[in-house]
Design an enzyme around this catalytic site. Structure first.
Site, PDB file in Angstrom:
ATOM      1  N   ILE A  64       0.852  -1.195   0.000  1.00 49.55           N
ATOM      2  CA  ILE A  64       0.000   0.000   0.000  1.00 49.55           C
ATOM      3  C   ILE A  64       0.890   1.249   0.000  1.00 49.55           C
ATOM      4  O   ILE A  64       1.069   1.903   1.035  1.00 49.55           O
ATOM      5  CB  ILE A  64      -0.961   0.043   1.208  1.00 49.55           C
ATOM      6  CG1 ILE A  64      -1.766  -1.237   1.320  1.00 49.55           C
ATOM      7  CG2 ILE A  64      -1.912   1.235   1.070  1.00 49.55           C
ATOM      8  CD1 ILE A  64      -2.681  -1.279   2.536  1.00 49.55           C
ATOM      9  N   PRO A  65       1.470   1.594  -1.155  1.00 47.18           N
ATOM     10  CA  PRO A  65       2.193   2.859  -1.201  1.00 47.18           C
ATOM     11  C   PRO A  65       1.206   4.002  -0.954  1.00 47.18           C
ATOM     12  O   PRO A  65       0.083   3.968  -1.463  1.00 47.18           O
ATOM     13  CB  PRO A  65       2.759   2.905  -2.623  1.00 47.18           C
ATOM     14  CG  PRO A  65       2.364   1.657  -3.295  1.00 47.18           C
ATOM     15  CD  PRO A  65       1.467   0.882  -2.404  1.00 47.18           C
ATOM     16  N   HIS A  66       1.610   4.979  -0.161  1.00 49.35           N
ATOM     17  CA  HIS A  66       0.674   6.048   0.200  1.00 49.35           C
ATOM     18  C   HIS A  66       1.411   7.364   0.404  1.00 49.35           C
ATOM     19  O   HIS A  66       2.561   7.377   0.842  1.00 49.35           O
ATOM     20  CB  HIS A  66      -0.106   5.671   1.455  1.00 49.35           C
ATOM     21  CG  HIS A  66       0.778   5.319   2.610  1.00 49.35           C
ATOM     22  ND1 HIS A  66       1.350   4.075   2.739  1.00 49.35           N
ATOM     23  CD2 HIS A  66       1.209   6.045   3.660  1.00 49.35           C
ATOM     24  CE1 HIS A  66       2.089   4.051   3.844  1.00 49.35           C
ATOM     25  NE2 HIS A  66       2.033   5.244   4.412  1.00 49.35           N
ATOM     26  N   LEU A  67       0.719   8.449   0.077  1.00 53.66           N
ATOM     27  CA  LEU A  67       1.288   9.789   0.179  1.00 53.66           C
ATOM     28  C   LEU A  67       0.233  10.796   0.585  1.00 53.66           C
ATOM     29  O   LEU A  67      -0.923  10.674   0.194  1.00 53.66           O
ATOM     30  CB  LEU A  67       1.811  10.257  -1.187  1.00 53.66           C
ATOM     31  CG  LEU A  67       2.914   9.504  -1.873  1.00 53.66           C
ATOM     32  CD1 LEU A  67       3.098  10.065  -3.280  1.00 53.66           C
ATOM     33  CD2 LEU A  67       4.193   9.622  -1.073  1.00 53.66           C
ATOM     34  N   LEU A 102      -2.557   4.962  -2.452  1.00 55.46           N
ATOM     35  CA  LEU A 102      -3.425   5.966  -1.834  1.00 55.46           C
ATOM     36  C   LEU A 102      -2.727   7.316  -1.901  1.00 55.46           C
ATOM     37  O   LEU A 102      -1.593   7.463  -1.439  1.00 55.46           O
ATOM     38  CB  LEU A 102      -3.702   5.582  -0.377  1.00 55.46           C
ATOM     39  CG  LEU A 102      -4.396   6.600   0.508  1.00 55.46           C
ATOM     40  CD1 LEU A 102      -5.790   6.916   0.006  1.00 55.46           C
ATOM     41  CD2 LEU A 102      -4.452   6.090   1.935  1.00 55.46           C
TER      42      LEU A 102
END
Length: 159
Positions: A64-67, A102
Site C-alpha cells: 500500500i504505497p501512500h502519500l 493511496l
C-alpha cells in the site's frame, strides 16, 4: 461514504504489467497524475522518498504505497493486480502482486490515515486477496470489491 466507493473501473488496473518496483512506482505516478492533475515526476519523487523511509509492503503479496501531497485535490486510490509478482522489499521477503496506491491532500491527514487503515484491514484478508487476483479485469475486480462491501459494512469513512 465507503472506502470501497473510491475505486472505479478507471482506477483499477488488472492486469498491470511491470517488472520492477521502480517501474511500478513510475506507472502509479503516471496514472495518479492523469486523475489529479499533479505532475507525475513530483508524485514519483514523493513515492521514492516515502519508500526510503521503509517499504509499504504489508507482506503476503500486498503493498500500500501512500502519500499526502500538497495541492492534491482529493483522496484518490488506485488498485493494481500485477500480472507477475515483483520484489518490493516486503518484511516477509515475498514478492507483491496486489497494490493499492493511496494519494491524499496534505491537509486531510486524518482522512488519509483512516482510509489507509480500512484498506490495510481489508487487504489482510487472504481469501479476499485471492479473489482479487482471480478477477482478471477491472470490471470483475470492481465486482469483487462491491461484493465485499455488501458482506461487511465496516468500510464506511467519516469525513
Amino acid at each position: 461514504m465507503s472506502v470501497l466507493s473510491l475505486f472505479t473501473e478507471e482506477t483499477i488496473f488488472n492486469p498491470l504489467k511491470v517488472r520492477s518496483k521502480k517501474q511500478l512506482l513510475v506507472k502509479l505516478s503516471d496514472l495518479a497524475a492523469v486523475k489529479t492533475g499533479l505532475k507525475s515526476s513530483d508524485i514519483f519523487q514523493a513515492l521514492i522518498d516515502r519508500e526510503k523511509l521503509g517499504s509499504t509492503a504489508l507482506g503476503h503479496g500486498v503493498a500500500i504505497p501512500h502519500l499526502s501531497v500538497k495541492d492534491c485535490p482529493s483522496v484518490s486510490v488506485f488498485l493494481a493486480i500485477l500480472d507477475k509478482p515483483i520484489s518490493f522489499d516486503a518484511i516477509d521477503g515475498q514478492p507483491i502482486d496486489v497494490v493499492v496506491f493511496l494519494l491524499a491532500p496534505e491537509d486531510k491527514n486524518g482522512l488519509h490515515l483512516r482510509t489507509m487503515s480500512k484498506i490495510s484491514r481489508l487487504l489482510r484478508d487472504e481469501d479476499f486477496c485471492l479473489r482479487l487476483r482471480g478477477a482478471g479485469d477491472p470490471a470483475a475486480t470492481l465486482a469483487v470489491l462491491f461484493d465485499r462491501e455488501e458482506q461487511n459494512k465496516s468500510f464506511k469513512l467519516r469525513a
